[in-house]
Design a protein around this motif. Sequence first.
Motif, PDB file in Angstrom:
ATOM      1  N   MET A 144      -7.002   2.129   5.990  1.00 40.26           N
ATOM      2  CA  MET A 144      -6.430   1.843   7.298  1.00 40.26           C
ATOM      3  C   MET A 144      -5.314   0.810   7.184  1.00 40.26           C
ATOM      4  O   MET A 144      -4.312   0.868   7.912  1.00 40.26           O
ATOM      5  CB  MET A 144      -7.511   1.331   8.253  1.00 40.26           C
ATOM      6  CG  MET A 144      -7.040   1.113   9.686  1.00 40.26           C
ATOM      7  SD  MET A 144      -8.351   0.459  10.751  1.00 40.26           S
ATOM      8  CE  MET A 144      -9.518   1.818  10.686  1.00 40.26           C
ATOM      9  N   ARG A 147      -2.081   2.512   6.221  1.00 39.12           N
ATOM     10  CA  ARG A 147      -1.470   3.185   7.366  1.00 39.12           C
ATOM     11  C   ARG A 147      -0.832   2.167   8.308  1.00 39.12           C
ATOM     12  O   ARG A 147       0.254   2.380   8.841  1.00 39.12           O
ATOM     13  CB  ARG A 147      -2.494   4.037   8.115  1.00 39.12           C
ATOM     14  CG  ARG A 147      -1.871   4.881   9.238  1.00 39.12           C
ATOM     15  CD  ARG A 147      -2.905   5.735   9.952  1.00 39.12           C
ATOM     16  NE  ARG A 147      -3.399   6.828   9.136  1.00 39.12           N
ATOM     17  CZ  ARG A 147      -2.810   8.018   9.055  1.00 39.12           C
ATOM     18  NH1 ARG A 147      -1.699   8.248   9.734  1.00 39.12           N
ATOM     19  NH2 ARG A 147      -3.332   8.962   8.309  1.00 39.12           N
ATOM     20  N   SER A 148      -1.500   1.044   8.510  1.00 35.68           N
ATOM     21  CA  SER A 148      -0.958   0.000   9.392  1.00 35.68           C
ATOM     22  C   SER A 148       0.357  -0.550   8.851  1.00 35.68           C
ATOM     23  O   SER A 148       1.298  -0.793   9.613  1.00 35.68           O
ATOM     24  CB  SER A 148      -1.973  -1.133   9.556  1.00 35.68           C
ATOM     25  OG  SER A 148      -3.144  -0.675  10.180  1.00 35.68           O
ATOM     26  N   LEU A 151       3.002   1.928   9.540  1.00 38.45           N
ATOM     27  CA  LEU A 151       3.379   1.872  10.954  1.00 38.45           C
ATOM     28  C   LEU A 151       4.346   0.722  11.209  1.00 38.45           C
ATOM     29  O   LEU A 151       5.310   0.860  11.980  1.00 38.45           O
ATOM     30  CB  LEU A 151       2.136   1.702  11.826  1.00 38.45           C
ATOM     31  CG  LEU A 151       1.400   2.982  12.221  1.00 38.45           C
ATOM     32  CD1 LEU A 151       0.062   2.644  12.863  1.00 38.45           C
ATOM     33  CD2 LEU A 151       2.247   3.820  13.176  1.00 38.45           C
ATOM     34  N   ARG A 152       4.089  -0.415  10.566  1.00 42.73           N
ATOM     35  CA  ARG A 152       5.010  -1.551  10.714  1.00 42.73           C
ATOM     36  C   ARG A 152       6.380  -1.214  10.164  1.00 42.73           C
ATOM     37  O   ARG A 152       7.406  -1.541  10.772  1.00 42.73           O
ATOM     38  CB  ARG A 152       4.440  -2.780   9.987  1.00 42.73           C
ATOM     39  CG  ARG A 152       3.261  -3.429  10.677  1.00 42.73           C
ATOM     40  CD  ARG A 152       2.711  -4.581   9.865  1.00 42.73           C
ATOM     41  NE  ARG A 152       3.721  -5.606   9.600  1.00 42.73           N
ATOM     42  CZ  ARG A 152       3.505  -6.667   8.848  1.00 42.73           C
ATOM     43  NH1 ARG A 152       2.325  -6.842   8.264  1.00 42.73           N
ATOM     44  NH2 ARG A 152       4.465  -7.559   8.662  1.00 42.73           N
TER      45      ARG A 152
END
Length: 427
Positions: A144, A147-148, A151-152
């Motif tokens: 996770m 993925r974070s 996303l940033r």
Amino acid sequence: MRVAYVAYHFPPFGGGGTQRSLKTVVHLPTFGFDPVVVTGPGQASGRWTPRDESLNAELPGGLEVRRVSGPEPPDGSRRWQRWWQNGVKTELCSLAEVDVVHVSMSPFSTANAVAQMSLETGIPWVAELRDPWALDEMLAYETMLHRSLELRRMRRVLSGASSVVMNTPEAAARAKAAFPELAERVTVIPNGYDSADFAHPLRAREDGKFRIAHTGYLHTEELRTTLRSQIRKLLGGEILEVDFATRSHLYLVEALRRLVQAEPRLRDVIALDLAGVLSPEDPQAAADLDFVHFLGYLPHAASVALIRSADLLFLPMHKIRAGARAGIVPGKTFEYLATGKPILAAVPAGDARDLVQQARTGLVCDPDDVAAMMRIIRDEIARWESGAPAPVVDAACVSRFERKALAGKLAEVLRRAVREQAGGGAT
């Protein structure tokens, strides 16, 4: 106005991503834009870059194509990313009198190079995401956290774009929810079909077979169970609990296997044609069924002819958790719709299901519902044998996805980017 159109997937490569870029470039001049294409050498040969030399004939005469110089490093490596980003930036900076840059992604690293160029030159850019990047349920990350972090990165890079084009309403909704500060810049321009590809007369078949057809990737190789994939699930690297097995021919083949066991005569009636780049695993699933044909990758014109001549088209998608909506619509969907043929749509809730139902040609079931697939195929064979007509497609619904009309929508987005960069003056 002059637009630099950046797209790695471009002729002589084939595939859905190439079709979107090729057709956009073909139609943009109608709407007042002179495109110059920045792309790769076109020499790679791999699963995701099938060659289709026939597409070169569709390029407009006089189109300027700038190719990043090779040799091309191995795909996916950091060296490849550096080579591609540096090459794109070099080519863009060498262009004269460009009003706006349009970027078709993936690869998503393209955005880094274009964002830097825009900061240095003041030329506005538009980001087009053929798939929703870190918001894509089909992309599995290690954890996770990974993925974070992506996303940033996605938020940071897209913050410099004048507009962000997503290709489904669901993907656009995810982008707006994830990046509310960018919501007003997010717009939807879906995939589509080019009516010119369907204008030629088609010779009627005389083989007496009920033909089911599928074009594109089968994704069977992604089903290899590994400890790493299980760890990704546990650590949150995957979203929507995606089951890749259904985005293949496996469940359809099982439905056909049961169908011919129950009605042996159908073994001589049914033919299943699967066209697209193959993995070693693909043929193994149907080794016992001699009416299943693996055709390999076909030139685009032959692929269109195949689906136009079929009696039923197969549209599989991945299974997701209950209550969620899929964020993609396979590019083949729109060419399927353009044929007017019935579509066996084994798809989850989402835009793809909504679309085929609105068009009135979708015979919908859940992605893993073998019994429903059997019923749909049996009913369609009965209709075909009786000579009854197929449901009539909603032409008004389908016509919204004609490539020329979609290029016109993109032209509006590009023109707005130029106008806003100029401070609101007329263009």
